[in-house]
Scaffold this motif. Structure first.
Motif, short mmCIF file in Angstrom:
data_model
loop_
_atom_site.label_atom_id
_atom_site.label_comp_id
_atom_site.label_asym_id
_atom_site.label_seq_id
_atom_site.Cartn_x
_atom_site.Cartn_y
_atom_site.Cartn_z
N ALA A 42 0.22 -26.02 41.32
CA ALA A 42 -1.15 -26.41 41.00
C ALA A 42 -1.23 -26.94 39.57
O ALA A 42 -1.90 -27.94 39.29
CB ALA A 42 -2.09 -25.22 41.19
N SER A 53 -2.17 -30.74 38.52
CA SER A 53 -3.31 -30.92 37.63
C SER A 53 -2.93 -31.70 36.39
O SER A 53 -3.62 -32.63 35.97
CB SER A 53 -3.88 -29.55 37.24
N TRP A 65 -2.13 -35.40 37.35
CA TRP A 65 -3.36 -36.13 37.65
C TRP A 65 -4.14 -36.44 36.38
O TRP A 65 -4.60 -37.54 36.15
CB TRP A 65 -4.22 -35.32 38.62
N GLU A 94 -1.13 -32.14 49.24
CA GLU A 94 -1.89 -31.31 48.30
C GLU A 94 -3.05 -32.09 47.69
O GLU A 94 -4.15 -31.57 47.52
CB GLU A 94 -0.96 -30.77 47.22
N HIS A 95 -2.81 -33.35 47.35
CA HIS A 95 -3.90 -34.18 46.84
C HIS A 95 -4.96 -34.43 47.91
O HIS A 95 -6.17 -34.43 47.61
CB HIS A 95 -3.34 -35.50 46.32
N SER A 139 -7.19 -31.51 48.24
CA SER A 139 -8.21 -31.44 47.20
C SER A 139 -9.42 -32.31 47.57
O SER A 139 -10.56 -31.98 47.23
CB SER A 139 -7.63 -31.88 45.85
N ASP A 174 -11.52 -30.31 49.97
CA ASP A 174 -12.32 -29.29 49.27
C ASP A 174 -13.49 -29.90 48.51
O ASP A 174 -14.50 -29.24 48.28
CB ASP A 174 -11.43 -28.52 48.29
N GLU A 175 -13.36 -31.17 48.15
CA GLU A 175 -14.37 -31.83 47.32
C GLU A 175 -15.49 -32.48 48.13
O GLU A 175 -16.64 -32.51 47.68
CB GLU A 175 -13.68 -32.88 46.44
N ARG A 211 -10.42 -41.21 46.80
CA ARG A 211 -11.45 -40.34 46.21
C ARG A 211 -12.66 -41.18 45.78
O ARG A 211 -13.81 -40.81 46.01
CB ARG A 211 -10.88 -39.57 45.03
#
Length: 503
Positions: free
Chosen positions: A14, A18, A21, A407-408, A411, A414-415, A493
């Motif tokens: 993680a 992070s 990114w 993993e991205h 995210s 989750d967003e 995104r």
């Protein structure tokens, strides 16, 4: 560093994601407006386009090319050239290809080692039907068979996945002396008149007699199906549904296996099943993954019923899942027949059926022939692909980059409320979009297209699939990098954010 080493693997991952990114979004990929507009660098320069104008090409397509051919995007792209994970349109604009020619470009567009091998063969011998001997077919058959376990040793070469599946259907029926075949709802095995009946999606069927002797069992979908939840998939990303399965005991698997058994019990003459056809992970159906132990138990039921097990590796094979070379290996099973295509030749028309000597012997009962099967150019391409996968660590890369990718994508789930599910393994990933997570109502086509088109406008090409057309299929050439992942998920995104704000 000492403190970081004390953290668990998940926490370290993680932090790594992070930090990466944060750095890249500050320094590389985002403009002042927040739009990810700078791609990872590429030193390849496409040659100038000298063909028909864009308008002339559209007119020719409308007049002379089958209207049944699907064209992606409101303003279709005229792709002129490809290099590894990139494609270039007629103006020279570069796009990151996350669909790989529908999961077909495995090691990269125009990979130099594959291209060189084909060019060398082209100067020696273009075509020689397999009634004659030439070195390529024998060397390649031996090399391909060495990638399969157990008694899977005999190779039949064809030209497409649908053709391979047709041949596998014939083999299974001849070998068992039975006719009935079981596949899964939501599966895709081709659209020829023979395989169209094997395919379990009404969106790919025409209204004519097809599927005689084929029965579709309930799809063991742990996201949309009746059973399953957060402990069922072989993936870093589980569903967000609650799950009453315990460690080592999947109740959902039990229920789906019973439904599979019931399909055979009520639809097939007792002890007279010819075959069970299955994709280890469903491709066109939207990356559907089954409960972890489903395939092993379904294979047991199939064999108890007299049938053979057929693994359709057209999309899952050749290292794409990262953990294993074949999808069936990841599921812990060994089939009796394996079909493969697409990535086998990195886009060259090539496919194969691999089976045991015993099953293969059934094909000697009559004449069997394929004019282009084992073509010298095709064998050169296929052999070069196997070499590249090994020499460049393609399978390991698919696993490593795929882990970063999923993993991205998690995210994003989750967003955003509209991202209902993320699933898959390696570089065979899917993102399912919904109106809201609770109802799982598929996102309408117009809304899907808004997001999809924006991704394309920002230089990222993504596939679509699933029965409702609400699933982004991410299956790029396996040469993609972690920087490509970060860029493309940034583009996605931004498109999701703009869509959400427009509602």
């Amino acid at each position: 560093m000492a403190a970081i080493r004390l953290l668990g693997a998940r926490a370290q991952r993680a932090i790594s994601l992070s930090q990466r990114w944060s750095y890249l979004t500050r320094n590389v990929y985002r403009s002042a407006s927040g739009v990810p507009d700078q791609m990872p660098p590429c030193d390849f320069q496409p040659s100038p386009y000298t063909g028909k104008s864009y308008e002339e090409t559209l007119a020719t397509r409308k007049e002379h090319v089958s209207p049944g051919y699907l064209t992606y995007y409101k303003n279709p792209i005229l792709i002129h050239q490809g290099h590894m994970q990139w494609v270039f349109d007629h103006t020279g604009r570069r796009y990151l290809d996350l669909f790989g020619g529908i999961v077909t470009v495995s090691v990269g567009h125009c990979h130099p080692k594959v291209s060189a091998r084909v060019k060398d063969q082209m100067d020696k011998l273009w075509h020689l039907t397999n009634i004659y001997m030439h070195p390529g077919i024998h060397d390649y058959a031996e090399k391909l068979a060495s990638k399969l376990p157990g008694d899977l040793k005999v190779v039949y070469f064809t030209n497409s996945g649908g053709e391979a599946n047709e041949l596998a259907m014939l083999m299974a029926r001849l070998h068992t002396g039975a006719f009935d075949i079981v596949s899964l709802r939501n599966c895709y095995h081709g659209t020829s008149p023979y395989t169209q009946g094997l395919t379990g999606m009404g969106t790919w069927k025409y209204p004519f007699a097809n599927g005689f002797g084929v029965h579709h069992a309930m799809n063991p979908d742990v996201y949309r199906g009746l059973w399953g939840g957060s402990n069922c998939r072989d993936s870093l990303s589980q569903t967000t549904r609650s799950c009453d399965c315990s460690q080592g005991n999947c109740n959902a698997c039990d229920m789906y296996v019973e439904q599979f058994r019931d399909t055979i019990k009520f639809s097939v003459p007792k002890g007279k099943l010819a075959a069970f056809f299955v994709e280890p992970i469903q491709g066109v159906g939207g990356g559907t993954q089954y409960p972890k132990d489903f395939l092993r138990r379904a294979f047991e039921v199939t064999r108890e019923s007299g049938g053979v097990c057929v693994a359709d590796e057209v999309q899952t094979g050749f290292g794409r899942l990262g953990s294993h070379f074949w999808g069936f290996e990841a599921a812990g099973v060994t089939p009796d027949i394996v079909t493969m295509a697409k990535g086998i030749g990195n886009g060259f028309p090539l496919a194969a059926v691999v089976t045991t000597p015993e099953i293969a012997s059934t094909m000697t009962r009559s004449l069997h022939f394929n004019t282009y099967g084992g073509n010298p150019l095709a064998c050169a391409a296929g052999s070069a692909v196997l070499d590249v996968i090994e020499e460049e660590g393609i399978q390991e890369k698919a696993g490593r980059v795929g882990r970063v990718f999923i993993e991205h994508l998690m995210s994003l789930r989750d967003e955003f409320e509209c991202v209902g599910d993320v699933r898959g393994k390696g570089l065979m990933l899917a993102v399912e979009l919904v109106t809201d997570k609770a109802t799982q109502e598929p996102l309408p086509a117009a809304d899907m297209n808004q997001i999809w088109e924006e991704c394309k406008e920002n230089g990222v090409l993504i596939g679509k699939g699933g029965f409702y057309g609400n699933i982004f299929r991410i299956k790029p050439p396996m040469c993609v990098t972690e920087d490509d992942v970060i860029f493309s998920t940034g583009v996605l995104r931004n498109a999701l954010r703009n869509y959400t704000q427009s509602k």
